[in-house]
Enzyme design. Structure first.
Site, PDB file in Angstrom:
ATOM      1  N   LYS A 123       0.850  -1.211   0.000  1.00 26.21           N
ATOM      2  CA  LYS A 123       0.000   0.000   0.000  1.00 26.21           C
ATOM      3  C   LYS A 123       0.877   1.250   0.000  1.00 26.21           C
ATOM      4  O   LYS A 123       2.071   1.188   0.320  1.00 26.21           O
ATOM      5  CB  LYS A 123      -0.905  -0.025   1.237  1.00 26.21           C
ATOM      6  CG  LYS A 123      -0.142   0.039   2.559  1.00 26.21           C
ATOM      7  CD  LYS A 123      -1.057  -0.227   3.756  1.00 26.21           C
ATOM      8  CE  LYS A 123      -0.263  -0.190   5.062  1.00 26.21           C
ATOM      9  NZ  LYS A 123      -1.099  -0.581   6.209  1.00 26.21           N
TER      10      LYS A 123
ATOM     11  N   TYR B 269      16.220  30.027   8.453  1.00 26.11           N
ATOM     12  CA  TYR B 269      15.113  30.845   8.967  1.00 26.11           C
ATOM     13  C   TYR B 269      15.126  30.961  10.485  1.00 26.11           C
ATOM     14  O   TYR B 269      15.272  29.956  11.187  1.00 26.11           O
ATOM     15  CB  TYR B 269      13.777  30.231   8.554  1.00 26.11           C
ATOM     16  CG  TYR B 269      13.496  30.294   7.071  1.00 26.11           C
ATOM     17  CD1 TYR B 269      13.555  31.485   6.370  1.00 26.11           C
ATOM     18  CD2 TYR B 269      13.152  29.135   6.384  1.00 26.11           C
ATOM     19  CE1 TYR B 269      13.280  31.530   5.009  1.00 26.11           C
ATOM     20  CE2 TYR B 269      12.880  29.163   5.024  1.00 26.11           C
ATOM     21  CZ  TYR B 269      12.945  30.372   4.343  1.00 26.11           C
ATOM     22  OH  TYR B 269      12.673  30.401   3.001  1.00 26.11           O
TER      23      TYR B 269
HETATM   24  C1  LIG Z   1      -0.314  -1.618   6.790  1.00 23.53           C
HETATM   25  C2  LIG Z   1      -0.914  -2.885   7.243  1.00 23.53           C
HETATM   26  C3  LIG Z   1      -0.115  -4.026   7.442  1.00 23.53           C
HETATM   27  C4  LIG Z   1       1.399  -4.002   7.388  1.00 23.53           C
HETATM   28  O1  LIG Z   1       1.903  -3.573   8.638  1.00 23.53           O
HETATM   29  P1  LIG Z   1       3.472  -3.492   8.933  1.00 23.53           P
HETATM   30  O2  LIG Z   1       3.548  -3.050  10.355  1.00 23.53           O
HETATM   31  O3  LIG Z   1       4.013  -2.445   7.998  1.00 23.53           O
HETATM   32  O4  LIG Z   1       4.048  -4.825   8.682  1.00 23.53           O
HETATM   33  C5  LIG Z   1      -0.754  -5.219   7.747  1.00 23.53           C
HETATM   34  N1  LIG Z   1      -2.093  -5.280   7.856  1.00 23.53           N
HETATM   35  C6  LIG Z   1      -2.890  -4.202   7.701  1.00 23.53           C
HETATM   36  C7  LIG Z   1      -4.363  -4.349   7.856  1.00 23.53           C
HETATM   37  C8  LIG Z   1      -2.328  -2.969   7.407  1.00 23.53           C
HETATM   38  O5  LIG Z   1      -3.116  -1.896   7.266  1.00 23.53           O
END
Ligand SMILES: *Cc1c(COP(=O)(O)O)cnc(C)c1O
Length: 379
Positions: A41, A270
């Site tokens: 994702k 800044y």
């Molecule tokens: C993002 C996500 C993961 C992956 O989690 P990590 O901590 O990056 O391994 C797994 N399951 C769901 C439902 C997620 O949203």
């Protein structure tokens, strides 16, 4: 040894696909006989979803996971036909196209289940779904009071040939070992309920990276691995990637854009939040918060330049920031690494996370669109 390549790009996020493959193999071996779903994702946490998905499948991941349906369709558009699960849906989502393209759908309410079943006829294909049970994260997922009704409806729709329940899953809050264990207990009760209703899911999945490593009982049939695959520790407790046998895949680097000598008392960037207390040399790094370099890390983070760590001084701006190199030699065009594999001497993404009071996840995921991604180790 410098992790930066001489003559490298002005700004660049280099993604080592060999590291991705190494991490997937290492984690797959650790969790076997459970399988690995590679979570890609958010453009693979900023690493490039298509390239990472291919590398992960190549290294033994059995499935892919994303949040949004559009992310799953982008993988299909790139010719990736592996199993992919999407679990966070627009309330107005149309499920016809994902069903047509064989995208598996996470279901977080009975309403969603009905919407998916309704889309099946027009898709001309049975929808593969995974029921997501809320076991205590209180985010999405079917609330516990609705489990009996939801599994009964799923069983009815399955008998009618509209959906196939391929999986049942949940997500941990990673609060404490005791609370994670309570969530596992609740989850297993939910699975029993589903089975009692006549459902026969192929996979039960609960663990993401943290539990996959530290909570073996939670591995079940499948673990959903995101951050670990990118070589960043999931714990936020100082555990290093090397201690977990993982290699950070992303190196964020640039080239020194300017060098200047300042006198004792000169203010820098800044607000002059930092003043030189002696004559010193500053190097200008052409990345800023537009590129995901957190302004919060101003005056706290370090970079790797000319074989050493150098402190960030003064405010990080939108496009640039300064580092103090003292009396050392430095030249315009020198490669500078913000973070990468600590084995090379560079800071880790986690160290930047600490400097910005956040986590390594956020540091890599927020690298901005102005930074070109370059993949190495492509096959
Ligand atoms: C993002 C996500 C993961 C992956 O989690 P990590 O901590 O990056 O391994 C797994 N399951 C769901 C439902 C997620 O949203």
């Amino acid at each position: 040894m410098s992790d930066a390549e001489p003559g490298g790009a002005f700004r660049e996020a280099r993604i080592d696909l060999d590291a991705i493959r190494h991490n997937v193999r290492a984690l797959a071996e650790l969790v076997a006989p459970a399988g690995v779903m590679a979570v890609v994702k958010a453009d693979a946490y900023g690493h490039g979803a298509v390239a990472v998905a291919r590398a992960a499948l190549d290294a033994g991941a059995l499935r892919l996971g994303v949040a949004d349906i559009d992310e799953a369709l982008a993988l299909r558009g790139a010719g990736i036909d592996a199993r992919v699960l999407a679990w966070l849906h627009d309330p107005g989502a149309s499920f016809r196209v994902p069903i047509e393209r064989g995208v598996e759908l996470g279901i977080s309410s009975t309403g969603q289940l009905h919407a998916v079943a309704d889309a099946t006829a027009s898709a001309g294909r049975v929808a593969d779904v995974h029921l997501k049970l809320d076991t205590g994260l209180s985010r999405n997922g079917i609330p516990r009071a609705e489990w009996p009704h939801a599994v009964a409806e799923a069983a009815r729709l399955e008998r009618e040939g509209l959906v196939r329940v391929r999986g049942v899953f949940s997500h941990l809050a990673n609060t404490s070992p005791e609370e994670d264990a309570a969530q596992l207990e609740a989850f297993l009760r939910g699975v029993e309920l589903a089975e009692a209703a006549g459902l026969r899911p192929d996979v039960r999945h609960l663990a993401s990276s943290a539990a996959a490593v530290r909570f073996p009982e939670a591995r079940l049939d499948l673990v959903r691995i995101g951050i670990g695959m990118y070589g960043i520790p999931p714990f936020g407790d100082g555990t290093t990637a090397a201690e977990l046998g993982l290699r950070p895949a992303m190196t964020l680097q640039g080239r020194v854009a300017a060098v200047r000598r300042v006198a004792a008392g000169d203010g820098v960037s800044y607000g002059h939040t930092w003043r030189a207390d002696r004559a010193t040399t500053l190097a200008l790094v052409p990345l800023g918060y537009a590129d995901g370099v957190p302004r919060q890390a101003s005056g706290r983070a370090e970079v790797f330049l000319r074989g050493r760590r150098r402190p960030v001084v003064g405010r990080i701006a939108m496009d640039q920031f300064l580092v103090d190199v003292g009396d050392d030699e430095v030249a315009v065009g020198d490669p500078v690494v913000l973070f990468g594999d600590p084995a090379s001497g560079a800071p880790s993404a986690d160290e930047w996370g600490e400097a910005a009071e956040t986590i390594g996840y956020e540091i890599v995921t927020r690298v901005g669109p102005r930074v070109p991604r370059r993949h190495t180790g492509e096959r």
